[in-house]
Design a protein around this motif. Structure first.
Motif, PDB file in Angstrom:
ATOM      1  N   LYS A 173       0.808  -1.224   0.000  1.00  0.00           N
ATOM      2  CA  LYS A 173       0.000   0.000   0.000  1.00  0.00           C
ATOM      3  C   LYS A 173       0.838   1.269   0.000  1.00  0.00           C
ATOM      4  O   LYS A 173       0.296   2.361   0.064  1.00  0.00           O
ATOM      5  N   SER A 174       2.162   1.145  -0.040  1.00  0.00           N
ATOM      6  CA  SER A 174       2.981   2.344   0.148  1.00  0.00           C
ATOM      7  C   SER A 174       4.096   2.509  -0.885  1.00  0.00           C
ATOM      8  O   SER A 174       4.975   3.322  -0.693  1.00  0.00           O
ATOM      9  N   GLY A 175       4.083   1.683  -1.934  1.00  0.00           N
ATOM     10  CA  GLY A 175       5.148   1.812  -2.931  1.00  0.00           C
ATOM     11  C   GLY A 175       6.435   1.107  -2.551  1.00  0.00           C
ATOM     12  O   GLY A 175       7.413   1.151  -3.284  1.00  0.00           O
ATOM     13  N   LEU A 176       6.448   0.437  -1.394  1.00  0.00           N
ATOM     14  CA  LEU A 176       7.682  -0.237  -0.975  1.00  0.00           C
ATOM     15  C   LEU A 176       7.756  -1.676  -1.487  1.00  0.00           C
ATOM     16  O   LEU A 176       8.763  -2.349  -1.306  1.00  0.00           O
ATOM     17  N   MET A 177       6.666  -2.164  -2.114  1.00  0.00           N
ATOM     18  CA  MET A 177       6.658  -3.562  -2.557  1.00  0.00           C
ATOM     19  C   MET A 177       7.679  -3.806  -3.668  1.00  0.00           C
ATOM     20  O   MET A 177       8.228  -4.911  -3.756  1.00  0.00           O
ATOM     21  N   ILE A 178       7.918  -2.795  -4.492  1.00  0.00           N
ATOM     22  CA  ILE A 178       8.871  -3.002  -5.589  1.00  0.00           C
ATOM     23  C   ILE A 178      10.301  -3.201  -5.051  1.00  0.00           C
ATOM     24  O   ILE A 178      10.926  -4.216  -5.366  1.00  0.00           O
ATOM     25  N   PRO A 179      10.812  -2.289  -4.194  1.00  0.00           N
ATOM     26  CA  PRO A 179      12.139  -2.575  -3.625  1.00  0.00           C
ATOM     27  C   PRO A 179      12.153  -3.832  -2.751  1.00  0.00           C
ATOM     28  O   PRO A 179      13.124  -4.600  -2.785  1.00  0.00           O
ATOM     29  N   LEU A 180      11.078  -4.096  -1.990  1.00  0.00           N
ATOM     30  CA  LEU A 180      11.035  -5.306  -1.160  1.00  0.00           C
ATOM     31  C   LEU A 180      11.069  -6.562  -2.038  1.00  0.00           C
ATOM     32  O   LEU A 180      11.824  -7.500  -1.777  1.00  0.00           O
ATOM     33  N   GLY A 181      10.265  -6.549  -3.101  1.00  0.00           N
ATOM     34  CA  GLY A 181      10.228  -7.694  -4.012  1.00  0.00           C
ATOM     35  C   GLY A 181      11.575  -7.925  -4.686  1.00  0.00           C
ATOM     36  O   GLY A 181      12.000  -9.072  -4.865  1.00  0.00           O
ATOM     37  N   ALA A 182      12.241  -6.847  -5.041  1.00  0.00           N
ATOM     38  CA  ALA A 182      13.555  -6.966  -5.687  1.00  0.00           C
ATOM     39  C   ALA A 182      14.567  -7.559  -4.710  1.00  0.00           C
ATOM     40  O   ALA A 182      15.377  -8.416  -5.071  1.00  0.00           O
ATOM     41  N   PHE A 183      14.486  -7.132  -3.450  1.00  0.00           N
ATOM     42  CA  PHE A 183      15.377  -7.682  -2.422  1.00  0.00           C
ATOM     43  C   PHE A 183      15.147  -9.193  -2.274  1.00  0.00           C
ATOM     44  O   PHE A 183      16.095  -9.984  -2.208  1.00  0.00           O
ATOM     45  N   VAL A 184      13.886  -9.601  -2.211  1.00  0.00           N
ATOM     46  CA  VAL A 184      13.535 -11.015  -2.024  1.00  0.00           C
ATOM     47  C   VAL A 184      14.073 -11.860  -3.180  1.00  0.00           C
ATOM     48  O   VAL A 184      14.706 -12.898  -2.977  1.00  0.00           O
TER      49      VAL A 184
END
Ligand code: C2E
Ligand code: MG
Ligand code: MG
Ligand code: MG
Length: 289
Positions: free
Chosen positions: A82-93
């Motif tokens: 919900k905050s735009g952080l999923m893209i960097p989080l997903g890339a990290f994963v």
């Protein structure tokens, strides 16, 4: 508390909403900081076959924050979405799991699958397929090793688009699994239109398997669906021998759950797997925890 009880329920509800809102803001702020400061890491849960041989790993993200302590991925993945952080989080994963997986498989003689959870936000991002392919190349992991876990919410958005992404991924040999199957929105007709490789039977059905006839019937139906659609099956959240026995009888031969192993950091898993496969060519088995 007396004062609170005399308030109208609307007021109490509003106070709860404020608390939830503040928590979300804090989690978002701390997560942004955590992503920039290496506070996140991955753990891996073994997937085993009927012989107890490990056949795959599911990568699960963890976050230990200095102020909030350990925050559950169910909570912070939702905030990230919900905050735009999923893209960097997903890339990290993606990057971390492939890197650590590559290090493990280099030390093992058993071929393993790697399952990674993908948020609908990532999946619908333009360039997602290329990003996955680039990460595989970077870490020298062959595409057929990878299983991407998606959920039924994906199809509440743009179905045609999701379908195209699935087809693109499969063209490269990447497999797709439907996570938490049976809990969401997907109808049988939807499933018929989808080229998926695997169904993961949700833990809620496994919990009731031994005592609740309705849960058992649901599992039987899911087994039949998988068979008729040529999909492989795995049961998640398996905690007891009785569940393993019931699942085996019903025709589900792959399992994941605390009965076999909790999710573990790669270093621990490596020690355990390499220790268990000391004889040349012996498949790695999981010591039950
Ligand atoms: P999921 O993908 O369905 O993952 C299975 C969850 O069940 C994991 O919780 C796992 O630790 C837990 N589990 C496995 N075996 C057992 C068992 O025998 N008993 C019990 N009680 N629990 C078991 P976890 O790690 O807290 O993750 C929760 C959810 O958060 C995941 O559900 C997934 O939806 C999401 N998630 C976790 N890691 C990631 C990630 O890297 N990316 C994305 N997009 N989502 C993630
Ligand atoms: Mg999953
Ligand atoms: Mg699941
Ligand atoms: Mg889940």
């Amino acid at each position: 508390y007396e004062a609170k009880e005399s308030r109208s329920s609307v007021v109490v509800y509003k106070a709860d909403m404020e608390t939830a809102y503040l928590r979300r803001l804090t989690v978002e702020q701390r997560l942004r900081y955590g992503l920039a400061t290496d506070a996140l890491y991955m753990v891996y849960q073994p997937q085993v076959n009927q012989a107890g041989t490990i056949v795959g790993l599911e990568a699960l993200v963890r976050w230990q924050d200095e102020e909030l302590g350990s925050v559950s991925p169910s909570e912070f993945v939702d905030v990230a979405e919900k905050s735009g952080l999923m893209i960097p989080l997903g890339a990290f994963v993606l990057d971390t799991s492939l890197k650590e997986f590559r290090e493990l498989s280099a030390a093992l003689n058993t071929p393993l699958d790697l399952a990674i959870n993908i948020s609908v936000i990532q999946f619908c991002q333009p360039g997602f397929v290329d990003a996955v392919l680039a990460a595989l190349r970077k870490h020298d992991v062959p595409p057929p090793v990878l299983v991407l876990e998606i959920t039924e919410t994906l199809f509440m958005g743009n179905f045609e688009r999701a379908l195209k992404t699935i087809c693109d991924l499969r063209k490269h040999g990447i497999r797709l699994a439907m996570d938490d199957f049976g809990t969401g929105y997907s109808s049988l007709s939807l499933l018929r239109q989808l080229p998926l490789d695997e169904l993961k039977i949700d833990k809620s059905f496994i919990d009731g398997l031994v005592d609740d006839e309705r849960a058992a019937n649901m599992v039987r139906s899911i087994v039949a669906i998988a068979e008729s659609h040529n999909m492989s099956l795995i049961a998640e959240g398996v905690e007891e021998q009785k569940q393993v026995d019931a699942l085996t009888t019903m025709g589900c031969g792959r399992f994941q759950g605390y009965f076999f192993s909790r999710p573990l950091p790669m270093a621990d898993l490596k020690k355990q797997l390499i220790g268990s496969a000391r004889q040349p060519d012996a498949p790695a088995t999981i010591r039950r925890s």
